[in-house]
Design a protein around this motif. Structure first.
Motif, short mmCIF file in Angstrom:
data_model
loop_
_atom_site.label_atom_id
_atom_site.label_comp_id
_atom_site.label_asym_id
_atom_site.label_seq_id
_atom_site.Cartn_x
_atom_site.Cartn_y
_atom_site.Cartn_z
N LEU A 290 2.12 1.86 -3.46
CA LEU A 290 1.08 2.46 -4.31
C LEU A 290 0.95 3.96 -4.05
O LEU A 290 0.78 4.75 -4.97
N THR A 291 1.01 4.35 -2.79
CA THR A 291 0.91 5.79 -2.48
C THR A 291 2.12 6.55 -3.02
O THR A 291 1.99 7.70 -3.47
N GLN A 292 3.30 5.93 -2.97
CA GLN A 292 4.48 6.57 -3.51
C GLN A 292 4.36 6.74 -5.02
O GLN A 292 4.78 7.77 -5.57
N ARG A 293 3.81 5.75 -5.68
CA ARG A 293 3.62 5.86 -7.14
C ARG A 293 2.66 7.01 -7.47
O ARG A 293 2.91 7.80 -8.38
N MET A 294 1.58 7.11 -6.72
CA MET A 294 0.63 8.19 -6.97
C MET A 294 1.26 9.55 -6.70
O MET A 294 0.98 10.53 -7.38
N GLY A 295 2.17 9.58 -5.70
CA GLY A 295 2.81 10.85 -5.37
C GLY A 295 3.79 11.32 -6.43
O GLY A 295 4.09 12.52 -6.50
N THR B 210 0.83 -1.20 0.00
CA THR B 210 0.00 0.00 0.00
C THR B 210 0.87 1.25 0.00
O THR B 210 0.57 2.23 -0.70
N TRP B 211 1.95 1.24 0.78
CA TRP B 211 2.89 2.36 0.78
C TRP B 211 3.47 2.56 -0.61
O TRP B 211 3.59 3.71 -1.07
#
Length: 240
Positions: free
Chosen positions: A233-238, A230-231
């Motif tokens: 995925l959030t880094q990719r979105m960021g 999940t982390w």
């Protein structure tokens, strides 16, 4: 497509097991994932029920003049593993030299894979710089254990661009708790805001030739790795 690499700060910190688990966790979140073994030990395949006697892999294909992209094993739709292959020492040296001579080789391969996968995860060896030339990686994780050896090696670290992820964390250990506090102060945001706990389920999963999320979904370590995915995925979105 997003590329992620895992590299152990030293041998034996559980990098391959963690990569297999992370790939499985990302896939369970709906992502199309390819896991690539860049290490001559060729152990990643053993987490996905590939036979120990199977010699094929991308490096083996390069030695034999075959297509590297025909060597991937489909674990299930949207999840594949590309083994390194079984090579003799002189053949490994040949691959290392070729990768040093062609540092953009895996950059081109990533481009060829982009339409088929959302993630490509690389299991990167410790001391083979050619094998570490995996092309652009949005996320580079260095796997450590909270022990004295890793503490010393971190002082000699030559690549501060890599995030640090603590594996096999035991909160009962006073030493590990102390090192965690020191590292949080010393490395700040470079240290991931989560740890992967020591859990026998990870070793058992390897013995059953499965990623831990498939073997023991409710285990502490499987939940830790799901948090790691999940982390990611959030880094990719960021960075999108």
């Amino acid at each position: 497509m997003t590329a992620l690499s895992l590299r152990g700060l030293r041998g034996g910190v559980g990098t391959s097991s963690l990569l297999a688990a992370t790939g499985y966790a990302l896939h369970s979140l709906g992502e199309r994932v390819l896991l690539v073994d860049m290490s001559p030990e060729n152990l990643l395949r053993l987490h996905f029920s590939v036979s120990f006697g199977e010699r094929g892999g991308w490096a083996r294909a390069m030695i034999e003049g075959k297509g590297w992209n025909t060597q991937a094993w489909s674990v299930e739709p949207g999840l594949s593993v590309l083994p390194y292959g079984r090579l003799k020492r002189d053949e490994q040296d040949h691959i290392e030299q070729r990768l040093l001579n062609e540092p953009n080789l895996w950059r081109r391969r990533q481009a060829a894979l982009a339409e088929h996968f959302d993630w490509i995860l690389f299991d990167v060896p410790l001391r083979l710089p050619g094998h570490a030339c995996v092309g652009p990686c949005a996320l580079r994780l260095q796997i450590v254990e909270a022990d004295a050896a890793c503490h010393v090696l971190l002082q000699q670290d030559e690549d501060p661009r890599e995030h640090l992820l603590i594996n096999r964390f035991d909160p009962v250990s006073q030493l590990q708790r102390d090192l965690l506090l020191i590292w949080r102060k010393q490395y700040g945001a470079r240290l991931l805001p989560l740890n992967v706990h020591q859990d026998e389920a990870m070793r058992e999963a390897q013995a059953f030739k499965m990623p831990v999320g498939a073997y023991a979904q409710a285990s502490l370590v499987a939940q830790d790795v799901l948090s790691l995915a999940t982390w990611c995925l959030t880094q990719r979105m960021g960075t999108a």
